[in-house]
Design a protein around this motif. Structure first.
Motif, PDB file in Angstrom:
ATOM      1  N   MET A   1       0.848  -1.201   0.000  1.00 21.79           N
ATOM      2  CA  MET A   1       0.000   0.000   0.000  1.00 21.79           C
ATOM      3  C   MET A   1       0.882   1.248   0.000  1.00 21.79           C
ATOM      4  SD  MET A   1      -2.911   1.427   2.562  1.00 21.79           S
ATOM      5  CE  MET A   1      -4.112   0.217   2.111  1.00 21.79           C
ATOM      6  N   PHE A   2       0.596   2.153  -0.897  1.00 23.39           N
ATOM      7  CA  PHE A   2       1.259   3.456  -0.922  1.00 23.39           C
ATOM      8  C   PHE A   2       0.230   4.478  -0.461  1.00 23.39           C
ATOM      9  CE2 PHE A   2       5.051   3.316  -3.993  1.00 23.39           C
ATOM     10  CZ  PHE A   2       5.164   1.937  -3.953  1.00 23.39           C
ATOM     11  N   VAL A   3       0.566   5.233   0.571  1.00 22.85           N
ATOM     12  CA  VAL A   3      -0.278   6.367   0.963  1.00 22.85           C
ATOM     13  C   VAL A   3       0.419   7.605   0.408  1.00 22.85           C
ATOM     14  CG1 VAL A   3      -1.341   7.623   2.863  1.00 22.85           C
ATOM     15  CG2 VAL A   3      -0.987   5.145   3.044  1.00 22.85           C
TER      16      VAL A   3
ATOM     17  N   LEU B   1      12.516   9.655 -12.728  1.00 30.92           N
ATOM     18  CA  LEU B   1      11.696   8.641 -13.400  1.00 30.92           C
ATOM     19  C   LEU B   1      12.212   7.277 -12.947  1.00 30.92           C
ATOM     20  CD1 LEU B   1      11.403   9.950 -17.073  1.00 30.92           C
ATOM     21  CD2 LEU B   1       9.642  10.040 -15.297  1.00 30.92           C
ATOM     22  N   GLU B   2      11.323   6.302 -12.969  1.00 27.67           N
ATOM     23  CA  GLU B   2      11.722   4.957 -12.558  1.00 27.67           C
ATOM     24  C   GLU B   2      10.999   3.933 -13.423  1.00 27.67           C
ATOM     25  OE1 GLU B   2      10.429   5.055  -8.486  1.00 27.67           O
ATOM     26  OE2 GLU B   2       8.419   4.443  -9.039  1.00 27.67           O
ATOM     27  N   ARG B   3      11.489   2.695 -13.333  1.00 27.94           N
ATOM     28  CA  ARG B   3      10.810   1.611 -14.046  1.00 27.94           C
ATOM     29  C   ARG B   3      11.042   0.298 -13.297  1.00 27.94           C
ATOM     30  NH1 ARG B   3      14.766   0.959 -19.328  1.00 27.94           N
ATOM     31  NH2 ARG B   3      16.683   0.622 -18.159  1.00 27.94           N
ATOM     32  N   HIS B   4      10.144  -0.636 -13.546  1.00 29.56           N
ATOM     33  CA  HIS B   4      10.244  -1.984 -12.984  1.00 29.56           C
ATOM     34  C   HIS B   4      10.429  -2.891 -14.183  1.00 29.56           C
ATOM     35  CE1 HIS B   4       8.824  -0.005  -9.405  1.00 29.56           C
ATOM     36  NE2 HIS B   4       7.864   0.522 -10.139  1.00 29.56           N
ATOM     37  N   PRO B   5      11.692  -3.269 -14.466  1.00 32.42           N
ATOM     38  CA  PRO B   5      11.972  -3.880 -15.763  1.00 32.42           C
ATOM     39  C   PRO B   5      11.236  -5.187 -16.019  1.00 32.42           C
ATOM     40  CG  PRO B   5      14.002  -3.665 -14.442  1.00 32.42           C
ATOM     41  CD  PRO B   5      12.888  -3.079 -13.642  1.00 32.42           C
TER      42      PRO B   5
ATOM     43  N   PRO C   1       4.793  -5.745 -14.531  1.00 34.73           N
ATOM     44  CA  PRO C   1       3.815  -4.661 -14.547  1.00 34.73           C
ATOM     45  C   PRO C   1       3.605  -4.195 -13.100  1.00 34.73           C
ATOM     46  CG  PRO C   1       2.954  -6.674 -15.581  1.00 34.73           C
ATOM     47  CD  PRO C   1       4.204  -7.048 -14.849  1.00 34.73           C
ATOM     48  N   GLN C   2       3.011  -3.045 -12.947  1.00 32.89           N
ATOM     49  CA  GLN C   2       2.717  -2.536 -11.598  1.00 32.89           C
ATOM     50  C   GLN C   2       1.344  -1.858 -11.650  1.00 32.89           C
ATOM     51  OE1 GLN C   2       4.849   0.917 -10.093  1.00 32.89           O
ATOM     52  NE2 GLN C   2       5.266  -0.163  -8.165  1.00 32.89           N
ATOM     53  N   THR C   3       0.426  -2.355 -10.821  1.00 32.52           N
ATOM     54  CA  THR C   3      -0.945  -1.837 -10.830  1.00 32.52           C
ATOM     55  C   THR C   3      -1.178  -0.937  -9.621  1.00 32.52           C
ATOM     56  OG1 THR C   3      -1.727  -3.806 -11.978  1.00 32.52           O
ATOM     57  CG2 THR C   3      -3.381  -2.509 -10.822  1.00 32.52           C
ATOM     58  N   PHE C   4      -1.680   0.250  -9.858  1.00 34.67           N
ATOM     59  CA  PHE C   4      -2.041   1.197  -8.789  1.00 34.67           C
ATOM     60  C   PHE C   4      -3.563   1.285  -8.711  1.00 34.67           C
ATOM     61  CE2 PHE C   4       1.370   3.826  -6.895  1.00 34.67           C
ATOM     62  CZ  PHE C   4       2.458   3.205  -7.490  1.00 34.67           C
ATOM     63  N   ILE C   5      -4.115   0.897  -7.570  1.00 37.71           N
ATOM     64  CA  ILE C   5      -5.572   0.914  -7.374  1.00 37.71           C
ATOM     65  C   ILE C   5      -5.898   1.902  -6.256  1.00 37.71           C
ATOM     66  CG2 ILE C   5      -7.607  -0.485  -6.818  1.00 37.71           C
ATOM     67  CD1 ILE C   5      -5.753  -2.982  -7.512  1.00 37.71           C
TER      68      ILE C   5
ATOM     69  N   THR D   1      -2.414   0.113 -14.752  1.00 38.93           N
ATOM     70  CA  THR D   1      -1.254  -0.778 -14.710  1.00 38.93           C
ATOM     71  C   THR D   1      -0.176  -0.218 -15.626  1.00 38.93           C
ATOM     72  OG1 THR D   1      -2.644  -2.725 -14.335  1.00 38.93           O
ATOM     73  CG2 THR D   1      -0.436  -3.120 -15.192  1.00 38.93           C
ATOM     74  N   TYR D   2       1.000   0.063 -15.050  1.00 41.77           N
ATOM     75  CA  TYR D   2       2.145   0.398 -15.901  1.00 41.77           C
ATOM     76  C   TYR D   2       2.633  -0.903 -16.517  1.00 41.77           C
ATOM     77  CZ  TYR D   2       2.461   4.698 -13.084  1.00 41.77           C
ATOM     78  OH  TYR D   2       2.206   5.884 -12.451  1.00 41.77           O
ATOM     79  N   GLY D   3       2.837  -0.923 -17.823  1.00 43.75           N
ATOM     80  CA  GLY D   3       3.408  -2.109 -18.456  1.00 43.75           C
ATOM     81  C   GLY D   3       4.823  -2.338 -17.942  1.00 43.75           C
TER      82      GLY D   3
ATOM     83  N   TRP E   1       8.877   3.536 -18.206  1.00 42.28           N
ATOM     84  CA  TRP E   1       9.394   4.657 -17.408  1.00 42.28           C
ATOM     85  C   TRP E   1       8.218   5.497 -16.899  1.00 42.28           C
ATOM     86  CZ3 TRP E   1      14.074   4.902 -15.561  1.00 42.28           C
ATOM     87  CH2 TRP E   1      15.135   4.318 -16.261  1.00 42.28           C
ATOM     88  N   HIS E   2       8.229   5.813 -15.601  1.00 44.65           N
ATOM     89  CA  HIS E   2       7.139   6.620 -15.026  1.00 44.65           C
ATOM     90  C   HIS E   2       7.665   7.441 -13.862  1.00 44.65           C
ATOM     91  CE1 HIS E   2       7.179   2.779 -12.802  1.00 44.65           C
ATOM     92  NE2 HIS E   2       6.780   3.478 -11.750  1.00 44.65           N
ATOM     93  N   ALA E   3       6.976   8.530 -13.602  1.00 40.63           N
ATOM     94  CA  ALA E   3       7.304   9.323 -12.414  1.00 40.63           C
ATOM     95  C   ALA E   3       6.694   8.638 -11.204  1.00 40.63           C
ATOM     96  CB  ALA E   3       6.726  10.734 -12.549  1.00 40.63           C
ATOM     97  N   PRO E   4       7.369   8.694 -10.048  1.00 39.33           N
ATOM     98  CA  PRO E   4       6.721   8.230  -8.818  1.00 39.33           C
ATOM     99  C   PRO E   4       5.361   8.927  -8.683  1.00 39.33           C
ATOM    100  CG  PRO E   4       9.028   8.714  -8.411  1.00 39.33           C
ATOM    101  CD  PRO E   4       8.728   9.169  -9.825  1.00 39.33           C
ATOM    102  N   MET E   5       4.377   8.210  -8.173  1.00 40.91           N
ATOM    103  CA  MET E   5       2.982   8.672  -8.162  1.00 40.91           C
ATOM    104  C   MET E   5       2.857  10.118  -7.659  1.00 40.91           C
ATOM    105  SD  MET E   5      -0.114   8.247  -8.818  1.00 40.91           S
ATOM    106  CE  MET E   5      -0.212   6.538  -9.344  1.00 40.91           C
ATOM    107  N   VAL E   6       2.062  10.891  -8.378  1.00 41.93           N
ATOM    108  CA  VAL E   6       1.890  12.314  -8.045  1.00 41.93           C
ATOM    109  C   VAL E   6       0.416  12.564  -7.725  1.00 41.93           C
ATOM    110  CG1 VAL E   6       2.095  14.690  -8.882  1.00 41.93           C
ATOM    111  CG2 VAL E   6       3.770  12.965  -9.603  1.00 41.93           C
TER     112      VAL E   6
ATOM    113  N   VAL F   1       0.006  -3.608  -6.811  1.00 44.12           N
ATOM    114  CA  VAL F   1       0.224  -5.034  -7.061  1.00 44.12           C
ATOM    115  C   VAL F   1       1.338  -5.192  -8.098  1.00 44.12           C
ATOM    116  CG1 VAL F   1      -0.877  -7.207  -7.734  1.00 44.12           C
ATOM    117  CG2 VAL F   1      -2.259  -5.374  -6.718  1.00 44.12           C
ATOM    118  N   GLN F   2       2.335  -6.005  -7.778  1.00 39.78           N
ATOM    119  CA  GLN F   2       3.439  -6.237  -8.719  1.00 39.78           C
ATOM    120  C   GLN F   2       4.213  -7.477  -8.285  1.00 39.78           C
ATOM    121  OE1 GLN F   2       5.578  -2.579  -6.844  1.00 39.78           O
ATOM    122  NE2 GLN F   2       7.190  -3.707  -7.921  1.00 39.78           N
ATOM    123  N   TYR F   3       5.034  -8.005  -9.181  1.00 38.66           N
ATOM    124  CA  TYR F   3       5.984  -9.045  -8.787  1.00 38.66           C
ATOM    125  C   TYR F   3       7.227  -8.384  -8.222  1.00 38.66           C
ATOM    126  CZ  TYR F   3       3.194 -12.565 -11.133  1.00 38.66           C
ATOM    127  OH  TYR F   3       2.169 -13.405 -11.477  1.00 38.66           O
TER     128      TYR F   3
END
Ligand SMILES: NC(=O)N[C@@H](O)C(=O)O
Length: 249
Positions: free
Chosen positions: A84-86, A108-112, A115-119, A182-184, A188-193, A205-207
């Motif tokens: 959980m990200f607050v 910017l960051e990435r999870h090579p 995927p990463q899902t933000f709900i 979900t980021y594929g 590359w994405h900015a940390p959540m804003v 949710v991610q591996y």
């Protein structure tokens, strides 16, 4: 967190980009938007069925979650994690160019390999004082990467390719509380804003396999990229004219 060398917008970069509404079509090069097809007319076609004694509509396979860690160098297996990200509202600056409020992207960051899902939870459509920005960049082809990297090293293959972000094609989307995304893998994405008046909790949710360089790669954006936000209430309520929000490179 491992940091790849910093990069800065090329001189050929456009000076402004639009802040866009988050839609499945616009976001498709970077991942998937999760939303109720009944309340969002722009949704892709999904299969559905009845559930819960007919009291629920069940939409199937609403996003992809594939484990790509088999491509990593370490061979360390990954498992699915729910975190959980607050996310507290970010500080905005006043753009010297427009005199409007803006967010400056410095990382910017990435999870090579995942995927990463933000709900978002707890952010309703009635919360018109708060929304979140999804800022993404395509990955440069490897030839450009080799020109940009200072250490000469090339990271292992990944779904989006190993290149650095193409800051000339950075995109900034604004999202509402009734949308998840979900980021594929490797995007590359900015940390959540989060912008506005209240914190937003996200179930993420991610591996992960615990190998820092394979879980998350981060880089500094030299000089920053300014995303013009303007009036958060206008953005969060969806009343913003398309040409109003801009990012300056
Ligand atoms: N996207 C975001 O806010 N953060 C991450 O991707 C992270 O894993 O830290």
């Amino acid at each position: 967190m491992p940091t790849t060398p910093s990069t800065s917008p090329s001189t050929a970069a456009p000076t402004q980009i639009l802040l866009e509404p988050l839609t499945p079509h616009a976001f498709a090069p970077f991942g998937e938007v999760i939303q109720n097809p009944r309340t969002h007319h722009n949704s892709p076609t999904l299969a559905n069925t009845q559930a819960n004694q007919g009291s629920a509509e069940k939409w199937l396979d609403i996003t992809s979650m594939q484990d790509w860690y088999g491509r990593g160098d370490s061979g360390q297996p990954a498992s699915l994690k729910f975190n959980m990200f607050v996310c507290y509202p970010r500080s905005l600056e006043i753009s010297p160019r427009s005199q409007r409020s803006a967010f400056c992207v410095r990382v910017l960051e990435r999870h090579p390999f995942t995927p990463q899902t933000f709900i978002p939870i707890g952010l309703g459509t009635e919360d018109t004082g708060t929304c979140y920005l999804v800022i993404v960049a395509p990955t440069l082809p490897l030839g450009s990467e080799a020109r940009h990297r200072e250490d000469g090293k090339v990271p292992g293959p990944q779904p989006q390719g190993p290149g650095l972000p193409d800051l000339t094609r950075l995109r900034a989307f604004f999202a509402r509380g009734d949308q998840a995304l979900t980021y594929g893998a490797g995007t590359w994405h900015a940390p959540m804003v989060v912008v506005g008046v209240k914190a937003v909790e996200f179930v993420v949710v991610q591996y992960m396999n615990g190998v820092a360089a394979e879980d998350c790669q981060e880089m500094e954006v030299r000089g920053g990229v300014e995303v013009e936000v303007g009036d958060v209430k206008e953005v969060a309520s969806g009343n913003m004219g398309r040409a109003e929000g801009k990012a300056r490179l």
